[in-house]
Design an enzyme around this catalytic site. Structure first.
Site, short mmCIF file in Angstrom:
data_model
loop_
_atom_site.label_atom_id
_atom_site.label_comp_id
_atom_site.label_asym_id
_atom_site.label_seq_id
_atom_site.Cartn_x
_atom_site.Cartn_y
_atom_site.Cartn_z
CD GLN A 101 -6.03 -4.14 8.11
OE1 GLN A 101 -6.79 -4.68 8.90
NE2 GLN A 101 -5.30 -4.82 7.24
CD GLU A 102 -2.00 2.16 8.75
OE1 GLU A 102 -0.84 1.73 8.66
OE2 GLU A 102 -2.58 2.74 7.81
#
Length: 661
Positions: free
Chosen positions: A511-512
């Protein structure tokens, strides 16, 4: 080989760095000899364009005429002179490069340049094939029709007026014409003023208030005084309730006060609300309830009941539902979802929560029907719905069908000029342009073509593009490509040494950064785990990292170790709940702590649904769903998503102290 076996093989045996480099070298060797041109000159040309140094850009362009990215240099040259460019220059570029993201951007830029010039014949010719929704171009198109057709063309413009955002300068003469003709009433102007206030756009409020004119005009000094201390100003209540202007000023003060503290604003509002007409009372009730919901005030769902039949925006509807969820007022949840527009009711989020509300009202069969329509996928709500139906292994039937890779097809795909450009842009760290080039290259592809493209992206180390492309398939999916596990050794070591679930660590990194190791965000966060430099320094001291230097923050070993430590640190202090730790990782530990209930416990899924920040709410959902998928890929025992979400305890039971950083 079964689908699950194929998925496990691909995920657990990712491409080695050596193989990635070899494939990348093959791709470069297969490209035209123009790759021998100076990449350094290209990067310098980009820098010259960005700082507006047209002389340096033109000087560099001559040496890059044969470079694989020469069209970018030509675009930058044309863009630098677009306000003075001739139609022939633009047509020449589009004739040579008719497809791709640069052609799309140039068509938009050119329409805006023509509109700014007032060159309506050329604008009309170019606009005929335009299908976008850019508001500036829409206003230029309306200007063109106004010049040609007169006032009849203004009718289509009025809808653009009703926004809380500042509008492009291109819209100003049209709005002036509407105002001059009396087609924008005082009520229309007040409506936009309220939209601007609700959007927190004080500058636009001031401009609109000054334009009201005559007895309806709101003095700038009164607005400034409210902005300085809205709670105190509203509590004082000296607005001249008997005049429309006074009431409008009071409602602005109410909006600003409620934004700061809805509880205090509500107390003051109860004293003054009877001085307002029914429609204004409903509006004031709505804005207080909305801000109270976003501030997680436990009375918010009760205050929404005072709203009556006021018209709600999509955001106000959503927070009406969330306020009822936070209070476990299931009848209110069901009623609020039923009040949504029909299309919004079909969103997975609201279908799931409607099912929950029906189940709480003992309408089990209706609830199960809704759950069944959601279950069966790998999404956040699909997993929760499957678990609500009692499914113990909802990922056992994912239906991953990897493509049988044709090496000749892979090689052919890699020779496409648009793919070569996308890879080269990525190699030169021209990230945004590279993403646009790749996304344009894969749009409109079949599922099989998408999976082949995703495989190629994996082989050349474009992990983010591999994931993005694999996620676009409609019916044939390869979850090994959607949930890649590159840098396996580093993630495994970091998870083991910092005592954190490896699947969770992968879920965060996906996600990052989508596994772009050297990525730097606009805020300055770096690497796979998106560490801020200050956070990295703090972690290096906590774990006594020998020889740590800030220049090494993007190093995969260090970045994964530091990210794992930081996440685990806050998970330990936030009740061992990954959802709270994920919120802390994204929005800061103080906010995650403040969002806990003041008293009583709260189901984790409800806590996540009522996170006030849209970005953080979406982030936590994705991280937790990612974690479930990665646990499956890594052949870990299934831990239900609802179990991972847990139960969130009150703030006073937290072990976070003021000294924590």
């Amino acid at each position: 080989m079964s689908d699950n076996e194929a998925m496990t093989r691909t995920i657990l045996h990712p491409w080695s760095e050596r193989l990635r480099a070899a494939v990348a070298a093959i791709a470069v060797a297969a490209a035209p000899a123009v790759f021998a041109q100076s990449d350094g000159d290209f990067v310098a040309a980009k820098s010259a364009f960005e700082r507006g140094d047209t002389r340096a850009l033109d000087a560099l362009a001559s040496s890059l005429s044969g470079h694989v990215l020469a069209r970018y240099v030509e675009y930058w040259q044309l863009k630098s002179h677009l306000n003075d460019a001739s139609p022939e220059m633009v047509k020449s570029f589009l004739g040579r490069y008719p497809d791709g993201p640069l052609a799309e951007r140039l068509r938009v830029d050119w329409l805006k340049a023509l509109g700014k010039r007032g060159d309506w014949p050329s604008f009309a010719a170019s606009h005929a094939s335009y299908a976008g929704d850019d508001s500036e171009i829409a206003c230029y198109a309306a200007q063109m029709r106004y010049q040609r057709d007169g006032a009849v063309a203004l009718a289509a413009v009025k809808s653009l007026w009703f926004t809380g955002q500042s509008t492009p300068d291109a819209c100003a003469p049209l709005f002036a014409a509407l105002l001059g003709r009396g087609d924008l009433s005082v009520d229309d102007r007040r409506a936009r003023l309220r939209l601007a206030a609700a959007n927190g756009n004080s500058r636009l409020v001031q401009a609109l208030a000054g334009d009201l004119g005559g007895a309806d005009r709101i003095a700038l000094g009164d607005l400034v005084a409210i902005d300085r201390d809205p709670v105190k100003r509203f509590a004082k209540g000296a607005f001249g309730w008997k005049t429309t202007t006074g009431r409008e000023l009071a409602l602005y003060a109410l909006e600003r006060a409620a934004r700061k503290d809805a509880g205090d604003a509500h107390d003051a509002w109860r004293k003054w609300r009877t001085a307002f007409p029914a429609s204004d009372r409903a509006y004031g009730d709505l804005r207080i309830a909305y801000h109270a919901a976003r501030q997680l005030n436990p009375s918010a769902h009760l205050w929404f009941r005072d709203v009556g039949h006021a018209t709600l925006t999509a955001d106000e509807h959503a927070w009406r539902i969330r306020a009822a969820l936070r209070a476990a007022a299931w009848t209110d949840v069901a009623n609020a979802i039923d009040a949504l527009p029909a299309t919004d009711q079909q969103e997975p989020m609201w279908r799931y929560w409607r099912a929950r509300a029906l189940a709480a009202q003992h309408r089990s069969e209706d609830a199960r029907a809704l759950y069944a329509g959601l279950a069966g996928g790998a999404s956040y709500y699909g997993l929760l719905a499957a678990e609500a139906l009692g499914t113990t292994s909802p990922l056992a039937t994912l239906g991953s069908r990897p493509l049988a890779i044709d090496e000749a097809a892979i090689a052919s795909f890699g020779k496409r000029p648009d793919v070569i450009r996308a890879v080269k842009l990525a190699q030169l760290d021209v990230r945004i342009e590279g993403i646009r080039e790749w996304n344009y290259a894969v749009r409109g592809m079949t599922d099989e073509a998408l999976l082949l493209a995703a495989e190629y992206a994996l082989r050349v180390g474009l992990y983010d593009r591999a994931i993005y492309t694999a996620e676009r398939t409609a019916t044939r999916h390869d979850f090994a490509l959607r949930y890649l596990t590159p840098f396996r050794l580093q993630f495994a070591n970091a998870a083991r040494e910092q005592g954190i679930d490896e699947a969770l660590l992968y879920g965060i990194a996906r996600q990052e950064s989508r596994f772009v190791a050297d990525i730097v965000s606009s805020a300055g966060a770096v690497g796979l785990m998106q560490l801020m430099p200050g956070t990295a320094r703090w972690v290096s001291k906590r774990i006594a990292t020998p020889g740590y230097d800030p220049s090494r923050i993007a190093d995969v070993d260090i970045n994964t170790q530091f990210g794992a430590f930081y996440f685990r640190y806050w998970q330990d202090r936030l009740g061992q709940l990954p959802a709270l730790a994920a919120a802390a990782y994204n929005a800061g530990p103080a906010r995650a702590q403040a969002w806990r209930p003041a008293s009583g416990s709260l189901e984790g899924a409800i806590w996540v649904e009522t996170i006030p920040f849209n970005e953080t709410r979406d982030y936590v959902k994705r991280v937790l769903a990612n974690t479930v998928l990665y646990a499956h890929a890594l052949e870990r025992p299934y831990v239900p998503l609802s179990t991972r979400l847990g139960v969130v305890t009150p703030r006073e039971s937290a072990s976070v102290t003021a000294g924590d950083s």
